[in-house]
Scaffold this motif. Structure first.
Motif, PDB file in Angstrom:
ATOM      1  N   ALA A  13       0.698  -1.317  -0.025  1.00 17.35           N
ATOM      2  CA  ALA A  13       0.168  -0.118  -0.146  1.00 17.35           C
ATOM      3  C   ALA A  13       0.983   1.188  -0.061  1.00 17.35           C
ATOM      4  CB  ALA A  13      -0.977  -0.109   0.965  1.00 17.35           C
ATOM      5  N   ALA A  14       1.896   1.223   0.728  1.00 19.24           N
ATOM      6  CA  ALA A  14       2.743   2.436   0.831  1.00 19.24           C
ATOM      7  C   ALA A  14       3.355   2.912  -0.416  1.00 19.24           C
ATOM      8  CB  ALA A  14       3.822   2.049   2.066  1.00 19.24           C
ATOM      9  N   ALA A  15       3.447   2.282  -1.374  1.00 16.98           N
ATOM     10  CA  ALA A  15       4.037   2.751  -2.801  1.00 16.98           C
ATOM     11  C   ALA A  15       3.345   3.931  -3.326  1.00 16.98           C
ATOM     12  CB  ALA A  15       4.515   1.719  -3.601  1.00 16.98           C
ATOM     13  N   GLU A  16       2.170   3.841  -3.391  1.00 16.27           N
ATOM     14  CA  GLU A  16       1.347   4.752  -4.233  1.00 16.27           C
ATOM     15  C   GLU A  16       0.363   5.659  -3.368  1.00 16.27           C
ATOM     16  OE1 GLU A  16       2.205   5.200  -7.614  1.00 16.27           O
ATOM     17  OE2 GLU A  16       3.612   3.536  -7.559  1.00 16.27           O
ATOM     18  N   PRO A  17       0.174   6.848  -3.998  1.00 14.68           N
ATOM     19  CA  PRO A  17      -0.633   7.794  -3.257  1.00 14.68           C
ATOM     20  C   PRO A  17      -2.130   7.146  -3.535  1.00 14.68           C
ATOM     21  CG  PRO A  17       0.159   8.831  -5.020  1.00 14.68           C
ATOM     22  CD  PRO A  17       0.869   7.509  -4.790  1.00 14.68           C
ATOM     23  N   TRP A  18      -3.199   7.568  -2.785  1.00 15.47           N
ATOM     24  CA  TRP A  18      -4.586   7.221  -3.245  1.00 15.47           C
ATOM     25  C   TRP A  18      -5.148   8.012  -4.401  1.00 15.47           C
ATOM     26  CZ3 TRP A  18      -7.555   3.730  -0.182  1.00 15.47           C
ATOM     27  CH2 TRP A  18      -8.761   3.636  -0.720  1.00 15.47           C
ATOM     28  N   PRO A  19      -5.610   6.976  -5.195  1.00 17.14           N
ATOM     29  CA  PRO A  19      -5.984   7.457  -6.794  1.00 17.14           C
ATOM     30  C   PRO A  19      -7.424   8.013  -6.647  1.00 17.14           C
ATOM     31  CG  PRO A  19      -6.032   5.273  -6.661  1.00 17.14           C
ATOM     32  CD  PRO A  19      -5.584   5.602  -5.412  1.00 17.14           C
ATOM     33  N   GLU A  20      -7.782   8.836  -7.656  1.00 14.61           N
ATOM     34  CA  GLU A  20      -8.987   9.628  -7.771  1.00 14.61           C
ATOM     35  C   GLU A  20     -10.041   8.475  -8.269  1.00 14.61           C
ATOM     36  OE1 GLU A  20     -10.323  12.574  -6.942  1.00 14.61           O
ATOM     37  OE2 GLU A  20      -8.467  12.975  -5.945  1.00 14.61           O
ATOM     38  N   ASN A  21      -9.674   7.514  -8.714  1.00 12.75           N
ATOM     39  CA  ASN A  21     -10.375   6.569  -9.609  1.00 12.75           C
ATOM     40  C   ASN A  21     -10.525   5.377  -8.984  1.00 12.75           C
ATOM     41  OD1 ASN A  21      -7.927   5.768 -10.005  1.00 12.75           O
ATOM     42  ND2 ASN A  21      -8.360   4.845 -12.119  1.00 12.75           N
ATOM     43  N   ALA A  22     -10.189   5.220  -7.344  1.00  6.06           N
ATOM     44  CA  ALA A  22     -10.454   3.953  -6.530  1.00  6.06           C
ATOM     45  C   ALA A  22     -11.810   3.543  -6.660  1.00  6.06           C
ATOM     46  CB  ALA A  22      -9.807   4.499  -5.066  1.00  6.06           C
ATOM     47  N   THR A  23     -12.033   2.354  -6.797  1.00  2.00           N
ATOM     48  CA  THR A  23     -13.470   1.733  -7.107  1.00  2.00           C
ATOM     49  C   THR A  23     -13.930   0.794  -5.850  1.00  2.00           C
ATOM     50  OG1 THR A  23     -13.026   2.201  -9.285  1.00  2.00           O
ATOM     51  CG2 THR A  23     -15.082   0.652  -8.675  1.00  2.00           C
ATOM     52  N   LEU A  24     -15.140   0.826  -5.364  1.00  2.00           N
ATOM     53  CA  LEU A  24     -15.493  -0.338  -4.316  1.00  2.00           C
ATOM     54  C   LEU A  24     -16.590  -0.954  -5.345  1.00  2.00           C
ATOM     55  CD1 LEU A  24     -16.827   0.344  -0.804  1.00  2.00           C
ATOM     56  CD2 LEU A  24     -18.311  -0.696  -2.517  1.00  2.00           C
TER      57      LEU A  24
END
Length: 274
Positions: A13-24
């Protein structure tokens, strides 16, 4: 969750920032999703909103079979797929987003104990009512669960799911319980939650944690889901501070949020709660 699993989730998880297109991903909202999955999905959505993390909600008929654990909801973030609230909490923490960092060790242990209570009592009760109460299974659970599929697959999948849940209930000692005993378990769980909450806005005073998201997900869904009778919802309604708690979170994290983002994509989290 094991230490090895926590370390693995943190590393990826730590490698990348939270993206705008995260999907549930969750089952179809109108025709398919059942009480327990709806509660779990709402808990995750609430947690992510409390963290200020954007998420798109995608309803899929085969969401359960897309999930790496076979459980819903799950989130797709970058090239990672993570299911279940506990792992999602750890995943977001590794990205620098945590609701419980302000708690001391004793409070953190207490929070985890109450989360276990909710999962062991409320979630299990929801599953029992869905699949072990014959009337509910016949009138609601099997028809909704199998609705996306044609005959004979619809019957095969519904009865297979019912058999899996009943086998689990037998393993944990719930198969011999009556419906009245399950309702009493729910009432006792709500009483414990009500006593812990007291007059505070959240379980640990002024700031929400993942416990608040989990409790809201289950209580709000119980209060707003049509079942064969109102007995389950009535158990929750007996505790006025829990009702106020649900209203507070709905207003703060859904109605206000959705008024601010009315011009956003229709794929974003639903404007009105289920």
């Amino acid at each position: 969750m094991s230490l090895a699993a926590e370390a693995f989730v943190s590393q990826i998880a730590a490698a990348e920032p939270w993206p705008e297109n995260a999907t549930l991903y969750q089952p179809l909202k109108e025709d398919q999703i059942l009480l327990s999955d709806s509660a779990s999905s709402l808990a995750v959505q609430t947690f992510l909103r409390m963290c200020g993390l954007p998420v798109l909600v995608s309803c899929r008929a085969n969401a359960e079979y897309m999930s790496p654990s076979g459980k819903v909801p799950f989130i797709h973030v970058g090239n990672q797929v993570v299911s279940e609230l506990g792992l999602i909490v750890q995943f977001t923490k590794a990205k620098g987003h945590s609701l419980s960092d302000g708690l001391d060790d004793v409070q953190r242990a207490e929070m985890k104990a109450y989360m276990e209570l909710v999962n062991n009592m409320l979630l299990t009760a929801e599953l029992y009512i869905q699949w072990c109460d014959d009337y509910t299974a016949t009138e609601i659970s099997r028809p909704r669960y199998s609705s996306p599929y044609s005959w004979p697959l619809n019957h095969i999948l519904a009865y297979q799911k019912q058999w899996e849940v009943r086998r689990k209930m037998n393993a944990i000692g719930w198969s011999g319980k009556s419906l009245e005993q399950v309702y009493e378990d729910v009432s006792q769980c709500c009483q414990a939650l009500s006593q812990r909450l007291g007059t505070q806005p959240y379980f640990f005073n002024k700031q929400p944690t993942e416990l608040d998201a989990l409790v809201f997900g289950h209580l709000f869904t119980i209060l707003t889901t049509q079942l064969t009778n109102d007995e389950l919802a009535e158990k929750v309604k007996s505790y006025t501070n829990l009702l106020s708690f649900c209203h507070r979170i709905e207003q703060a994290y859904f109605k206000e949020h959705d008024r601010e983002s009315q011009s956003g994509s229709s794929r974003h989290s639903k404007g009105s709660l289920p």
